[in-house]
Design an enzyme around this catalytic site. Sequence first.
Site: not given
Length: 251
Positions: A133, A146
């Site tokens: 990401s 995350y």
Amino acid sequence: MTGASAGFGVEFARRFAARGHDVVLVARRREPMQRLADELTAEHGVSAHVVPLDLTQADAGDRLLAEVVALDVDVRALVNNAGFGTYGAFAEADQARIAQEIALNVTAVTLLSRLFLPGLLAAGDGVLVNVASTAAYQPGPYLAVYAATKAYVRSLTEAIWQETRGTGLKVLALAPGPTETEFFEAAGSEKFKVGQMLSVPAVVDVAFRALDRRDTPPSVVAGHRNKVTAVAAGLMPRRFTLAVAGRLTGE
């Protein structure tokens, strides 16, 4: 490929099938995978196997490998796409949810990469894609776990890239920015939508352009503006980067 019931997993499956490859679809939900499997077989004439599996379970990797062996499938590409994020102050986060997030985003990616890597190397032209990401490029206040898991995925994948250079294996960490998938609903917040928004096909296009290069890079960021932001985050003082990130994602 994992996470094959929605989002990037579905699109990766379609691309590999369009290139004539049989696919093994892995996710918790059987029904959407079965619909996709039927679609791929009808449109491309490939075999599409469905393996419902909760990858947060400790023995998930061994069970998947056993399933693949039972199917007599020669795995030449692995796409570790399954993952999810949580939003909110770390001090208030649900511990069980954090454990699941780490199990899926970190443990599953690590163990599946390790379990299937010998076969991918033996293929001579194998492919390993781990979906990271843009959050991998800086700490993420209010999405701390995350961002940390995706930084791990990026670091692990780039290390594997270096270790396997010259073997014929293509290794890639794909870093999407915000994309219209089920991700935000699962996270329970739209605060993750920071950066250049791309469609799922556009992100997967970026991955395949990198994989089709003679010398595949260790990682690639999807979206020009996202790429600039990722580079800038590494050049700015840490306090400044954290302050900006906190303002963007803060509650």
